[in-house]
Design a protein around this motif. Structure first.
Motif, mmCIF file in Angstrom:
data_model
loop_
_atom_site.group_PDB
_atom_site.id
_atom_site.type_symbol
_atom_site.label_atom_id
_atom_site.label_comp_id
_atom_site.label_asym_id
_atom_site.label_seq_id
_atom_site.Cartn_x
_atom_site.Cartn_y
_atom_site.Cartn_z
ATOM 1 N N ASP A 1 16.641 17.124 4.548
ATOM 2 C CA ASP A 1 17.837 17.025 3.708
ATOM 3 C C ASP A 1 17.508 16.233 2.444
ATOM 4 O O ASP A 1 16.789 15.226 2.494
ATOM 5 N N ILE A 2 18.033 16.664 1.312
ATOM 6 C CA ILE A 2 17.736 16.008 0.048
ATOM 7 C C ILE A 2 18.180 14.551 0.053
ATOM 8 O O ILE A 2 17.532 13.689 -0.546
ATOM 9 N N HIS A 3 19.269 14.249 0.766
ATOM 10 C CA HIS A 3 19.743 12.866 0.813
ATOM 11 C C HIS A 3 18.756 11.969 1.561
ATOM 12 O O HIS A 3 18.548 10.808 1.181
ATOM 13 N N ASP A 4 18.120 12.508 2.614
ATOM 14 C CA ASP A 4 17.098 11.743 3.328
ATOM 15 C C ASP A 4 15.901 11.489 2.420
ATOM 16 O O ASP A 4 15.316 10.405 2.426
ATOM 17 N N LYS A 5 15.529 12.514 1.647
ATOM 18 C CA LYS A 5 14.384 12.358 0.751
ATOM 19 C C LYS A 5 14.659 11.296 -0.313
ATOM 20 O O LYS A 5 13.818 10.426 -0.566
ATOM 21 N N VAL A 6 15.848 11.357 -0.902
ATOM 22 C CA VAL A 6 16.216 10.355 -1.913
ATOM 23 C C VAL A 6 16.236 8.963 -1.291
ATOM 24 O O VAL A 6 15.736 7.994 -1.888
ATOM 25 N N HIS A 7 16.818 8.855 -0.100
ATOM 26 C CA HIS A 7 16.864 7.568 0.597
ATOM 27 C C HIS A 7 15.458 7.037 0.837
ATOM 28 O O HIS A 7 15.195 5.840 0.696
ATOM 29 N N GLY A 8 14.547 7.935 1.228
ATOM 30 C CA GLY A 8 13.169 7.517 1.474
ATOM 31 C C GLY A 8 12.512 6.943 0.234
ATOM 32 O O GLY A 8 11.860 5.886 0.292
ATOM 33 N N PHE A 9 12.685 7.618 -0.894
ATOM 34 C CA PHE A 9 12.096 7.109 -2.133
ATOM 35 C C PHE A 9 12.742 5.787 -2.541
ATOM 36 O O PHE A 9 12.062 4.863 -3.003
ATOM 37 N N GLU A 10 14.054 5.680 -2.371
ATOM 38 C CA GLU A 10 14.738 4.446 -2.723
ATOM 39 C C GLU A 10 14.297 3.288 -1.839
ATOM 40 O O GLU A 10 14.264 2.130 -2.276
ATOM 41 N N ALA A 11 13.942 3.587 -0.590
ATOM 42 C CA ALA A 11 13.503 2.544 0.340
ATOM 43 C C ALA A 11 12.073 2.096 0.077
ATOM 44 O O ALA A 11 11.639 1.071 0.596
ATOM 45 N N GLY A 12 11.340 2.870 -0.721
ATOM 46 C CA GLY A 12 9.986 2.453 -1.070
ATOM 47 C C GLY A 12 8.888 3.433 -0.747
ATOM 48 O O GLY A 12 7.703 3.104 -0.890
ATOM 49 N N ALA A 13 9.224 4.653 -0.319
ATOM 50 C CA ALA A 13 8.194 5.650 -0.044
ATOM 51 C C ALA A 13 7.527 6.092 -1.341
ATOM 52 O O ALA A 13 8.173 6.184 -2.385
ATOM 53 N N ASP A 14 6.233 6.354 -1.269
ATOM 54 C CA ASP A 14 5.509 6.867 -2.434
ATOM 55 C C ASP A 14 5.496 8.388 -2.457
ATOM 56 O O ASP A 14 5.294 8.991 -3.514
ATOM 57 N N ASP A 15 5.684 8.996 -1.293
ATOM 58 C CA ASP A 15 5.720 10.446 -1.206
ATOM 59 C C ASP A 15 6.477 10.828 0.053
ATOM 60 O O ASP A 15 6.675 9.995 0.960
ATOM 61 N N TYR A 16 6.900 12.094 0.123
ATOM 62 C CA TYR A 16 7.759 12.542 1.216
ATOM 63 C C TYR A 16 7.363 13.982 1.551
ATOM 64 O O TYR A 16 7.509 14.882 0.715
ATOM 65 N N VAL A 17 6.845 14.190 2.757
ATOM 66 C CA VAL A 17 6.380 15.505 3.199
ATOM 67 C C VAL A 17 7.174 15.906 4.431
ATOM 68 O O VAL A 17 7.327 15.117 5.365
ATOM 69 N N GLN B 1 0.824 -1.192 0.000
ATOM 70 C CA GLN B 1 0.000 0.000 0.000
ATOM 71 C C GLN B 1 0.875 1.265 0.000
ATOM 72 O O GLN B 1 2.036 1.227 0.406
ATOM 73 N N PRO B 2 0.320 2.398 -0.447
ATOM 74 C CA PRO B 2 1.101 3.641 -0.465
ATOM 75 C C PRO B 2 1.593 4.032 0.930
ATOM 76 O O PRO B 2 0.867 3.887 1.913
ATOM 77 N N ILE B 3 2.822 4.526 0.988
ATOM 78 C CA ILE B 3 3.402 5.040 2.231
ATOM 79 C C ILE B 3 3.866 6.464 1.990
ATOM 80 O O ILE B 3 4.676 6.718 1.091
ATOM 81 N N ILE B 4 3.332 7.392 2.784
ATOM 82 C CA ILE B 4 3.764 8.789 2.732
ATOM 83 C C ILE B 4 4.612 9.060 3.963
ATOM 84 O O ILE B 4 4.141 8.930 5.093
ATOM 85 N N VAL B 5 5.865 9.402 3.755
ATOM 86 C CA VAL B 5 6.750 9.760 4.856
ATOM 87 C C VAL B 5 6.427 11.189 5.295
ATOM 88 O O VAL B 5 6.323 12.091 4.464
#
Length: 224
Positions: free
Chosen positions: A84-100, A74-78
């Motif tokens: 930090d941009i590196h945290d955001k990229v890491h989140g998407f790479e780990a499987g996040a569908d969105d990052y707020v 199911q979708p996961i929104i962090v």
């Protein structure tokens, strides 16, 4: 009525989210730590998860990767203070569908939730976990893609774009449709991010798997 699992240890934010989401017709369940979140996510039927990263018993980024590895599709929104941009990229790479990032406006979060749920609905039945187009096979549960039996390493965004094309094989999808389905609230219609990622998929899957339809968009072909 969509069910949302809120994974957050700050009572003030939890109360704010619960009131806002319930006022907009959602059913909410709260998990204050990673242990309870994992138990609930893997044993109950939720439509979407809102995930804080600063949990008391385990880093939320670790939990995100574990849930995806165990088949939570199911979708996961962090929702986090880490901007930090590196945290955001890491989140998407780990499987996040969105990052707020916090602080946030509820209206923006609500728009992202609706976009993710709309995308999930358009993707089809959650039980349809194996997609196959010619030599390309995609497994939604393990989040793995193979071409002619060989595994292909895709980022979270590349995986979602591949799934979108496979769900709509033979159909022309405009750049605007792909931005809405894959990137949601993140990019404006003038962005060339779709073209960039289509290039990535042609290199990783097959050069002839996605056709450019001039003036209209892209289409995944039925391959042999």
């Amino acid at each position: 009525m969509s069910r949302i699992l809120i994974v957050e240890d700050e009572p003030r934010i939890v109360s704010f989210l619960v009131k806002g989401l319930q006022a907009n017709g959602f059913t909410t369940t709260h998990a204050p730590d990673a242990t309870q979140a994992a138990n609930l996510a893997l044993s109950s039927d939720f439509d979407l998860m809102i995930l804080d990263l600063g949990l008391p018993d385990k880093d939320g980024m670790v939990l995100l990767g574990e849930l995806r590895g165990q088949g939570f599709g199911q979708p996961i929104i962090v929702l986090t203070a880490r901007d930090d941009i590196h945290d955001k990229v890491h989140g998407f790479e780990a499987g996040a569908d969105d990052y707020v990032t916090k602080p946030f406006r509820f209206e923006e979060l609500l728009a992202r939730i609706k976009a993710r749920l709309r995308t999930a609905h358009l993707m089809g039945n959650s039980n349809d976990n194996i997609l196959t187009i010619g030599p390309i096979m995609l497994d939604r549960l393990t989040r793995q893609v193979q071409v002619s039996g060989k595994p292909v390493d895709l980022s979270a965004r590349e995986f979602t774009l591949t799934e979108t094309f496979m769900r709509h094989a033979g159909q022309v999808l405009s750049r605007e449709q792909l931005l809405d389905l894959v990137w949601g609230y993140d990019y404006d219609p003038g962005s060339n991010i779709v073209d960039v990622y289509v290039g990535y998929l042609r290199k990783k899957l097959r050069s002839d798997c996605i056709e450019t339809v001039r003036g209209m968009g892209y289409r995944m072909l039925s391959l042999r």
